[in-house]
Design an enzyme around this catalytic site. Structure first.
Site, mmCIF file in Angstrom:
data_model
loop_
_atom_site.group_PDB
_atom_site.id
_atom_site.type_symbol
_atom_site.label_atom_id
_atom_site.label_comp_id
_atom_site.label_asym_id
_atom_site.label_seq_id
_atom_site.Cartn_x
_atom_site.Cartn_y
_atom_site.Cartn_z
ATOM 1 N N ASP A 10 0.472 -0.898 -0.047
ATOM 2 C CA ASP A 10 -0.390 0.309 -0.036
ATOM 3 C C ASP A 10 0.721 0.936 0.230
ATOM 4 O O ASP A 10 1.560 1.442 0.645
ATOM 5 C CB ASP A 10 -1.073 0.069 1.036
ATOM 6 N N VAL A 33 -6.046 4.069 -5.891
ATOM 7 C CA VAL A 33 -4.967 4.666 -4.967
ATOM 8 C C VAL A 33 -5.389 5.926 -4.989
ATOM 9 O O VAL A 33 -5.255 6.342 -3.124
ATOM 10 C CB VAL A 33 -4.273 4.409 -5.951
ATOM 11 N N ASP A 34 -5.780 6.301 -5.036
ATOM 12 C CA ASP A 34 -6.105 7.534 -5.136
ATOM 13 C C ASP A 34 -7.308 7.833 -3.687
ATOM 14 O O ASP A 34 -7.034 8.884 -2.643
ATOM 15 C CB ASP A 34 -7.319 9.135 -6.186
ATOM 16 N N THR A 118 -2.978 2.103 -14.798
ATOM 17 C CA THR A 118 -3.401 0.323 -15.383
ATOM 18 C C THR A 118 -4.671 0.147 -14.216
ATOM 19 O O THR A 118 -5.266 -1.676 -14.159
ATOM 20 C CB THR A 118 -2.260 -0.219 -14.088
#
Ligand code: ADP
Length: 167
Positions: A10, A33-34, A118
């Protein structure tokens, strides 16, 4: 002489000077991820992003990292994969280049990237990894450490196969 490190995990946990966020063009948060970066950094990150007025694909913006271990977040907007003939590869390469350029201008010595575009943006993972690693090799001597942070073990394996000199 810097090094490229491949890790699985992470990105919000990494103790680096800057983490790169795969943001969307509003810079107002999203999933993947944002979302993880905004959750970990706390609400001050959204307030800082609101002042930036968005960011076009292929460019990068910087904010503090607030509650993250990283001092900075560099927000870059990857291309949405549309089949490969809409400048996707040039835009993805530009994300890495612009992020490195902003990092260097801020005296950042260690920087970690997720695999931009991705996830929801659908960029083919192998091609994206090749672009990411090519950019990292170009900038490796400008930083102490560049980290490719892969969320899955399969992604980390893909990067390792493409980068024998990575640690
Ligand atoms: P994009 O919209 O640019 O495709 P995503 O966040 O959907 O962005 O996915 C980009 C990459 O980030 C994917 O490989 C996804 O698995 C990965 N990812 C998601 N969460 C994290 C996290 N907490 N740390 C590192 N990588 C992550």
């Amino acid at each position: 002489m810097g090094q490229i490190q491949i890790v699985q995990g992470d990105i919000t946990r990494l103790e680096v000077d800057a983490v790169v966020n795969a943001a969307n063009s509003t810079l107002l948060g999203g999933g993947g991820v944002d979302g993880a970066i905004h959750r970990a950094a706390g609400p001050d990150l959204l307030a800082a992003c609101q002042l930036l007025g968005g960011c076009p694909a292929g460019e990068a913006r910087i904010t503090p990292g607030f509650r993250l271990p990283a001092k900075w977040v560099i927000h870059t907007v990857g291309p949405v994969w549309q089949g490969g003939e809409r400048e996707e590869s040039a835009l993805l390469a530009s994300c890495y280049r612009e992020s490195f350029s902003v990092a260097k201008a801020h005296g950042i010595a260690s920087i970690a990237f997720p695999a931009i575009s991705t996830g929801v943006y659908g960029y083919p993972k192998q091609q994206a990894a090749e672009i990411a690693l090519a950019a990292m090799r170009e900038w490796v001597d400008d930083f102490e450490k560049i980290t490719a942070c892969c969320f899955s073990e399969a992604d980390a394996y893909r990067y390792r196969e493409l980068c024998r000199e990575c640690i």
